[in-house]
Design a protein around this motif. Structure first.
Motif, mmCIF file in Angstrom:
data_model
loop_
_atom_site.group_PDB
_atom_site.id
_atom_site.type_symbol
_atom_site.label_atom_id
_atom_site.label_comp_id
_atom_site.label_asym_id
_atom_site.label_seq_id
_atom_site.Cartn_x
_atom_site.Cartn_y
_atom_site.Cartn_z
ATOM 1 N N LEU A 94 -12.110 -4.109 2.965
ATOM 2 C CA LEU A 94 -11.254 -2.834 3.069
ATOM 3 C C LEU A 94 -11.991 -1.995 4.231
ATOM 4 C CD1 LEU A 94 -9.678 -3.403 0.573
ATOM 5 C CD2 LEU A 94 -9.924 -1.206 -0.034
ATOM 6 N N SER B 11 -0.490 -10.365 -4.588
ATOM 7 C CA SER B 11 -0.797 -9.837 -3.645
ATOM 8 C C SER B 11 -1.564 -10.860 -2.409
ATOM 9 C CB SER B 11 -2.006 -8.873 -4.146
ATOM 10 O OG SER B 11 -1.568 -7.747 -4.384
ATOM 11 N N THR B 12 -2.446 -11.730 -3.084
ATOM 12 C CA THR B 12 -2.591 -12.761 -1.874
ATOM 13 C C THR B 12 -1.667 -13.420 -1.293
ATOM 14 O OG1 THR B 12 -4.453 -12.929 -3.428
ATOM 15 C CG2 THR B 12 -4.527 -14.259 -1.494
ATOM 16 N N ARG C 75 -14.732 -5.806 -2.225
ATOM 17 C CA ARG C 75 -14.080 -4.875 -1.929
ATOM 18 C C ARG C 75 -14.216 -3.969 -0.557
ATOM 19 N NH1 ARG C 75 -9.515 -2.356 -4.311
ATOM 20 N NH2 ARG C 75 -9.249 -0.093 -3.179
ATOM 21 N N LYS D 219 1.502 2.283 -7.227
ATOM 22 C CA LYS D 219 1.049 1.493 -8.150
ATOM 23 C C LYS D 219 -0.098 2.184 -9.070
ATOM 24 C CE LYS D 219 -0.701 -1.607 -5.520
ATOM 25 N NZ LYS D 219 -1.931 -1.030 -5.517
ATOM 26 N N ARG E 150 -11.561 -12.358 -7.608
ATOM 27 C CA ARG E 150 -10.614 -12.715 -8.715
ATOM 28 C C ARG E 150 -11.205 -13.567 -9.684
ATOM 29 N NH1 ARG E 150 -6.071 -13.865 -6.002
ATOM 30 N NH2 ARG E 150 -5.842 -11.637 -5.657
ATOM 31 N N ARG F 161 -3.020 -5.197 -8.964
ATOM 32 C CA ARG F 161 -2.771 -6.383 -8.186
ATOM 33 C C ARG F 161 -3.509 -7.797 -8.812
ATOM 34 N NH1 ARG F 161 -0.987 -4.961 -3.168
ATOM 35 N NH2 ARG F 161 -1.398 -3.072 -2.407
ATOM 36 N N PHE F 162 -2.991 -8.717 -8.297
ATOM 37 C CA PHE F 162 -3.342 -10.214 -8.690
ATOM 38 C C PHE F 162 -3.104 -11.114 -7.679
ATOM 39 C CE2 PHE F 162 -3.374 -13.972 -11.739
ATOM 40 C CZ PHE F 162 -4.992 -14.064 -11.939
ATOM 41 N N TYR G 72 0.113 -11.165 0.878
ATOM 42 C CA TYR G 72 -0.641 -10.454 2.111
ATOM 43 C C TYR G 72 -1.240 -11.345 3.030
ATOM 44 C CZ TYR G 72 -0.419 -5.296 0.591
ATOM 45 O OH TYR G 72 0.128 -4.101 0.663
ATOM 46 N N GLN G 73 -1.973 -12.327 2.226
ATOM 47 C CA GLN G 73 -2.487 -13.589 3.008
ATOM 48 C C GLN G 73 -1.257 -14.619 3.494
ATOM 49 O OE1 GLN G 73 -4.444 -11.938 0.713
ATOM 50 N NE2 GLN G 73 -5.054 -10.805 2.690
ATOM 51 N N GLN H 65 -7.928 -5.182 -8.107
ATOM 52 C CA GLN H 65 -8.470 -6.277 -7.238
ATOM 53 C C GLN H 65 -8.015 -5.821 -6.016
ATOM 54 O OE1 GLN H 65 -6.792 -10.165 -8.607
ATOM 55 N NE2 GLN H 65 -8.187 -9.891 -10.621
ATOM 56 N N PRO H 66 -8.870 -6.118 -5.034
ATOM 57 C CA PRO H 66 -10.279 -6.502 -5.080
ATOM 58 C C PRO H 66 -11.055 -5.296 -5.881
ATOM 59 C CG PRO H 66 -9.992 -6.088 -2.895
ATOM 60 C CD PRO H 66 -8.611 -5.782 -3.381
ATOM 61 N N MET I 32 -10.798 -12.652 -1.670
ATOM 62 C CA MET I 32 -9.953 -12.249 -2.492
ATOM 63 C C MET I 32 -10.125 -13.144 -3.859
ATOM 64 S SD MET I 32 -8.297 -9.508 -1.606
ATOM 65 C CE MET I 32 -7.930 -8.922 -0.003
ATOM 66 N N ASP J 297 0.971 -1.222 -0.015
ATOM 67 C CA ASP J 297 -0.069 -0.035 0.116
ATOM 68 C C ASP J 297 1.172 1.232 0.016
ATOM 69 O OD1 ASP J 297 -2.940 -1.204 1.327
ATOM 70 O OD2 ASP J 297 -1.036 -2.239 1.927
ATOM 71 N N PHE K 5 -6.445 -2.571 6.270
ATOM 72 C CA PHE K 5 -5.193 -3.078 5.941
ATOM 73 C C PHE K 5 -3.919 -1.980 6.498
ATOM 74 C CE2 PHE K 5 -7.328 -5.806 3.275
ATOM 75 C CZ PHE K 5 -6.683 -6.988 3.392
HETATM 76 P P1 TMP Z 1 -5.474 -1.335 -3.130
HETATM 77 O O1 TMP Z 1 -5.694 -0.282 -2.146
HETATM 78 O O2 TMP Z 1 -3.796 -1.305 -3.499
HETATM 79 O O3 TMP Z 1 -6.527 -1.652 -4.290
HETATM 80 O O4 TMP Z 1 -5.638 -2.879 -2.298
HETATM 81 C C1 TMP Z 1 -6.545 -3.047 -1.413
HETATM 82 C C2 TMP Z 1 -5.773 -4.080 -0.285
HETATM 83 O O5 TMP Z 1 -6.211 -5.083 -0.153
HETATM 84 C C3 TMP Z 1 -4.481 -3.546 -0.005
HETATM 85 O O6 TMP Z 1 -4.221 -3.347 1.364
HETATM 86 C C4 TMP Z 1 -3.855 -5.187 -0.166
HETATM 87 C C5 TMP Z 1 -5.104 -5.910 -0.022
HETATM 88 N N1 TMP Z 1 -5.035 -7.177 -0.784
HETATM 89 C C6 TMP Z 1 -4.767 -8.323 -0.178
HETATM 90 O O7 TMP Z 1 -4.776 -8.424 1.213
HETATM 91 N N2 TMP Z 1 -4.820 -9.358 -0.772
HETATM 92 C C7 TMP Z 1 -5.177 -9.619 -2.141
HETATM 93 O O8 TMP Z 1 -5.340 -10.736 -2.505
HETATM 94 C C8 TMP Z 1 -5.417 -8.198 -2.904
HETATM 95 C C9 TMP Z 1 -5.676 -8.227 -4.162
HETATM 96 C C10 TMP Z 1 -5.478 -7.042 -2.152
#
Ligand code: TMP
Length: 222
Positions: free
Chosen positions: A55, A101-102, A51, A17, A75, A97-98, A105-106, A40-41, A71, A13, A165
């Motif tokens: 969020l 990111s998962t 989303r 991007k 997708r 993101r695709f 982040y996860q 995405q999301p 997520m 974040d 997040f």
């Molecule tokens: P963004 O603000 O860049 O659109 O992303 C939204 C938030 O979601 C960002 O904190 C990252 C998180 N995210 C995940 O945790 N896993 C995922 O698979 C995706 C696509 C986003």
């Protein structure tokens, strides 16, 4: 059947991007190569609703597996409704993101590990991979400061706290960062890393260099 080009942008974040994806779209447009931008999301009507859940700071705590499954639900919808039809029509798809990111982040941040994410990716996305991934990696400190500032600003303007997040601890983001680096090291042909606290123009230059190279390769193999 024609097949377009699938390009993803990745990063923490606040890594810039969204600014870069717009600049890349303009750069392509000027060269007579219109592209389709998505995120995405989000990116579909259903995805935007998913989303909101993901969020919204009021959704916490979400179980990590529920978060990951949402997520992938987003997708799956995006692939069916937007990405596959565009690629089949020969378009360039720019996706903010695709699955990386998962995984970051996860898999990394929430500590689910890569295996469960990659297995879910195989099942839900049929293993679909971007042709090129641009990974923006300014320093962790710079990204976080920017993301948190932006969230405070949005909340003041809209009254909505979309920072579930951004509210995570630095240790969470360190794990995300490390997982991104691991992905880049594992798939150097696909993932181009743009590192350091560079200016917007410098990052854009590196991005177009990587994209131009990929376009040449695609033209040669067509
Ligand atoms: P963004 O603000 O860049 O659109 O992303 C939204 C938030 O979601 C960002 O904190 C990252 C998180 N995210 C995940 O945790 N896993 C995922 O698979 C995706 C696509 C986003």
């Amino acid at each position: 059947m024609p097949h377009g080009l699938f390009i993803t942008l990745e990063g923490l974040d606040g890594s810039g991007k969204t600014t870069q994806i717009k600049r890349l779209a303009t750069w392509l447009e000027r060269r007579g190569l219109p592209s389709l931008m998505t995120r995405q999301p989000g990116g579909t009507a259903t995805g935007e609703r998913i989303r909101e859940i993901l969020l919204d700071a009021r959704s916490s705590p979400l179980a990590p597996l529920a978060e990951m499954a949402l997520m992938f639900a987003d997708r799956a919808q995006a692939i069916a409704e937007v990405i596959e039809p565009a690629l089949a029509a020969g378009k360039i798809v720019l996706c903010d993101r695709f699955t990386d990111s998962t995984e970051a982040y996860q898999g990394g941040g929430r500590q689910l590990g890569s295996d469960v994410v990659l297995e879910m990716h195989r099942l839900v996305c049929g293993g679909m991979q971007p042709d090129l991934t641009l990974l923006l990696l300014p320093s962790l400190e710079a990204s976080l400061a920017r993301a948190r500032r932006r969230n405070t600003h949005t909340e003041a303007k809209t009254g909505r706290n979309e920072g579930r997040f951004e509210a995570e601890q630095d240790a969470f983001y360190r794990r995300v960062w490390e997982k991104y680096r691991e992905i880049a090291a594992r798939e150097p042909q696909r993932v181009v890393c743009i590192e350091g606290n560079l200016g917007i123009d410098e990052v854009h230059e590196q991005i177009v260099e990587a994209v131009a190279e990929r376009l040449v390769t695609e033209t040669r193999s067509a």
